[in-house]
Design an enzyme around this catalytic site. Structure first.
Site, short mmCIF file in Angstrom:
data_model
loop_
_atom_site.label_atom_id
_atom_site.label_comp_id
_atom_site.label_asym_id
_atom_site.label_seq_id
_atom_site.Cartn_x
_atom_site.Cartn_y
_atom_site.Cartn_z
N ASN A 124 39.90 58.82 -89.51
CA ASN A 124 38.77 58.96 -88.59
C ASN A 124 37.55 58.19 -89.12
O ASN A 124 36.55 58.77 -89.54
CB ASN A 124 38.45 60.44 -88.37
N TYR A 131 29.25 60.53 -91.44
CA TYR A 131 28.97 61.50 -92.51
C TYR A 131 28.35 60.82 -93.73
O TYR A 131 27.41 61.35 -94.34
CB TYR A 131 30.24 62.24 -92.92
#
Length: 159
Positions: A124, A131
């Protein structure tokens, strides 16, 4: 806008859990029912918590974060484990994911929790980049292990 989930949000949370499972190519594993989510989030002893991201103009739910408390024996305090973070595709890039994580970080700071942790699938890349941009760092030395189904029942039935 970010707000705490209410019992009325259970159907939309359930729908988004299934959307997330489909995105993660594991829809068949998403067996939770609305009743189970209602009990976990709003039962006599809630074991999990959720926040909803709403579209600023329509008020429509466009994302959610579902989390629970963990505990660090090394730090001696609770932390938050983020089980699911999901923003619907049409709302991505609008700041909703960041706002949900900001709210969880705020809760950590306010309550003296010292960790906000979650897992992300290795493939992902958009989420990993997001993040990292927030300052989160992978825990490369750790591997998650899981017991489920037959393996869990086998181990749990041993005396």
């Amino acid at each position: 806008m970010i707000r705490a989930a209410t019992p009325a949000d259970i159907p939309v949370i359930h729908a988004m859990v299934r959307e997330l499972a489909e995105y993660e190519k594991a829809l068949e594993e998403a067996r939770a029912t609305e009743g189970q989510l209602r009990e976990a989030l709003f039962g006599e002893r809630p074991a999990a918590f959720a926040h909803i991201a709403e579209d600023d103009t329509t008020g429509e739910p466009v994302g959610f974060a579902l989390w629970f408390l963990n505990f660090s024996t090394w730090r001696g305090v609770h932390g938050i484990y983020l089980e699911d973070l999901y923003v619907r595709p049409q709302a991505r890039g609008g700041g909703h994911g960041r706002a949900l994580l900001t709210e969880l970080a705020r809760i950590c700071v306010e309550r003296g929790y010292e960790r906000l942790e979650w897992s992300v699938l290795d493939w992902n890349e958009p989420s990993i980049a997001f993040y990292r941009a927030l300052g989160a760092r992978p825990q490369d030395e750790w591997t998650v292990y899981r017991l489920t189904d037959d393996a869990l029942r086998t181990l749990g039935s041993r005396g």
